[in-house]
Design a protein around this motif. Sequence first.
Motif, PDB file in Angstrom:
ATOM      1  N   PHE A  20      -3.039  -8.493  -0.813  1.00 40.24           N
ATOM      2  CA  PHE A  20      -2.088  -7.897  -1.755  1.00 40.24           C
ATOM      3  C   PHE A  20      -0.700  -8.142  -1.186  1.00 40.24           C
ATOM      4  N   HIS A  21       0.180  -8.732  -1.988  1.00 39.93           N
ATOM      5  CA  HIS A  21       1.515  -8.993  -1.446  1.00 39.93           C
ATOM      6  C   HIS A  21       2.574  -8.925  -2.541  1.00 39.93           C
ATOM      7  N   ASN A  22       2.809  -7.706  -2.991  1.00 44.18           N
ATOM      8  CA  ASN A  22       3.915  -7.425  -3.905  1.00 44.18           C
ATOM      9  C   ASN A  22       4.871  -6.516  -3.148  1.00 44.18           C
ATOM     10  N   MET A  23       5.950  -7.089  -2.645  1.00 45.63           N
ATOM     11  CA  MET A  23       6.843  -6.367  -1.741  1.00 45.63           C
ATOM     12  C   MET A  23       7.401  -5.083  -2.355  1.00 45.63           C
ATOM     13  N   ARG A  24       7.582  -5.055  -3.658  1.00 50.46           N
ATOM     14  CA  ARG A  24       8.163  -3.883  -4.319  1.00 50.46           C
ATOM     15  C   ARG A  24       7.192  -2.712  -4.358  1.00 50.46           C
ATOM     16  N   LEU A  25       5.928  -2.979  -4.182  1.00 53.06           N
ATOM     17  CA  LEU A  25       4.915  -1.950  -4.416  1.00 53.06           C
ATOM     18  C   LEU A  25       4.221  -1.454  -3.153  1.00 53.06           C
ATOM     19  N   PHE A  26       4.601  -1.973  -1.983  1.00 57.76           N
ATOM     20  CA  PHE A  26       4.072  -1.395  -0.754  1.00 57.76           C
ATOM     21  C   PHE A  26       4.577   0.037  -0.593  1.00 57.76           C
ATOM     22  N   PHE A  27       3.827   0.831   0.132  1.00 59.26           N
ATOM     23  CA  PHE A  27       4.122   2.239   0.406  1.00 59.26           C
ATOM     24  C   PHE A  27       3.939   3.131  -0.818  1.00 59.26           C
ATOM     25  N   GLN A  28       3.487   2.571  -1.937  1.00 57.88           N
ATOM     26  CA  GLN A  28       3.111   3.376  -3.090  1.00 57.88           C
ATOM     27  C   GLN A  28       1.600   3.535  -3.102  1.00 57.88           C
ATOM     28  N   ASP A  29       1.139   4.619  -3.697  1.00 54.78           N
ATOM     29  CA  ASP A  29      -0.305   4.846  -3.728  1.00 54.78           C
ATOM     30  C   ASP A  29      -1.002   3.693  -4.430  1.00 54.78           C
ATOM     31  N   ASP A  30      -2.163   3.359  -3.916  1.00 50.01           N
ATOM     32  CA  ASP A  30      -2.904   2.248  -4.484  1.00 50.01           C
ATOM     33  C   ASP A  30      -3.331   2.565  -5.915  1.00 50.01           C
ATOM     34  N   ASP A  31      -3.712   1.532  -6.672  1.00 47.46           N
ATOM     35  CA  ASP A  31      -3.967   1.711  -8.095  1.00 47.46           C
ATOM     36  C   ASP A  31      -5.111   0.817  -8.560  1.00 47.46           C
ATOM     37  N   LYS A  32      -5.524   1.018  -9.804  1.00 45.66           N
ATOM     38  CA  LYS A  32      -6.661   0.268 -10.354  1.00 45.66           C
ATOM     39  C   LYS A  32      -6.346  -1.219 -10.483  1.00 45.66           C
ATOM     40  N   GLN A  33      -5.077  -1.563 -10.667  1.00 45.78           N
ATOM     41  CA  GLN A  33      -4.720  -2.976 -10.780  1.00 45.78           C
ATOM     42  C   GLN A  33      -5.064  -3.730  -9.503  1.00 45.78           C
ATOM     43  N   ASN A  34      -4.645  -3.178  -8.368  1.00 48.43           N
ATOM     44  CA  ASN A  34      -4.953  -3.849  -7.101  1.00 48.43           C
ATOM     45  C   ASN A  34      -6.453  -3.859  -6.831  1.00 48.43           C
ATOM     46  N   HIS A  35      -7.120  -2.734  -7.114  1.00 51.96           N
ATOM     47  CA  HIS A  35      -8.563  -2.689  -6.870  1.00 51.96           C
ATOM     48  C   HIS A  35      -9.287  -3.764  -7.674  1.00 51.96           C
TER      49      HIS A  35
END
Length: 255
Positions: A165-180
Amino acid sequence: MKAQILYISHGGGPMPILGDRYHLRMVDFLKGLSTKLKRPDAIVVLSAHWECPKPTLLCAQNPSLLYDYYGFPEEAYQLRYPSPMAVDLANHIASLFEDAVLDDTRGFDHGMFIPLSFLYPDADIPTTQLSLLSSLSSREHWNMGEALRPLLDENILFIGSGFSFHNMRLFFQDDDKQNHAFQEFLINTCTADLPISKREEALVAWQQAPYARYCHPREEHLLPLHVCCALAGEKAELVFDDEILKRRSVGFLWR
C-alpha cells in the motif's frame, strides 16, 4: 529452486530504524525472518526508490549510502551499512539483458539498507541493486523477472523492496475496506494454485484490481512484486500480513 525470493513492504524512510511505533511489527518480522531463510551467498535488491531508462546495476567497489529522505533527526543521516558490493554478480545479471547499464557511482538507497539492517545487521553478504524501469510498465517489469530466471539455481536472495500500500496522503489514517480489497487481490494472485499465465495476466493488468489506484497512485512500490513473481514462476507463501503506518500491508516469500 536454490534461490530465495522475497517481496517486502519496507516502511516509511528511516522510521523503522528510529523506533517508530507504527513500524514495530514490521521490524519484528524482519528480525525473525533471517532465521527462516538459508544464508545466501549474495543479495539482489530491487528497490522502489531507483528508476532508470534501462536495467541498471550497482557495481561500486565501496558503495556509499543514499539518505534519500528528508526532515528526520540527524541520526537518520549517520546510518551505516558497509555491505560489500557483489560486483561479479552485477556483471552476470547485466549479461542477461540486452541493454543493461552498470553504475559504479551510485550508492545503496534506503529501500536496501533499512530492511537489510534488520535482516542481516552484520552487513557481510555481498549485495547489488537492480533498478526499476522509468517506464513503470507492468509488462516490462514482468519481463525483467523472466530474464532473471537463469539465476534460480544459484544461492541468491532476491528482495523486492516496495510497499503493498503506498498512498502517501492516506498513511496514519485508519485502514479501510478499499485497501483490504486490494491486499486480498495481491494475496489471491500470488498464493493461489494458479497457472503462471493467470498470475501474469492479473499482475500485468493490476490497475483493474479493486481500488488499485487508491492504493497506488504511482506504481513504483508495487512493481518489485511483478519482478519477484515472474522470476519465481510459482506460487508464493504469505509471510507478512499486518499493519505498517496503520495500513494493512503484505509480504511474500518464494523458496
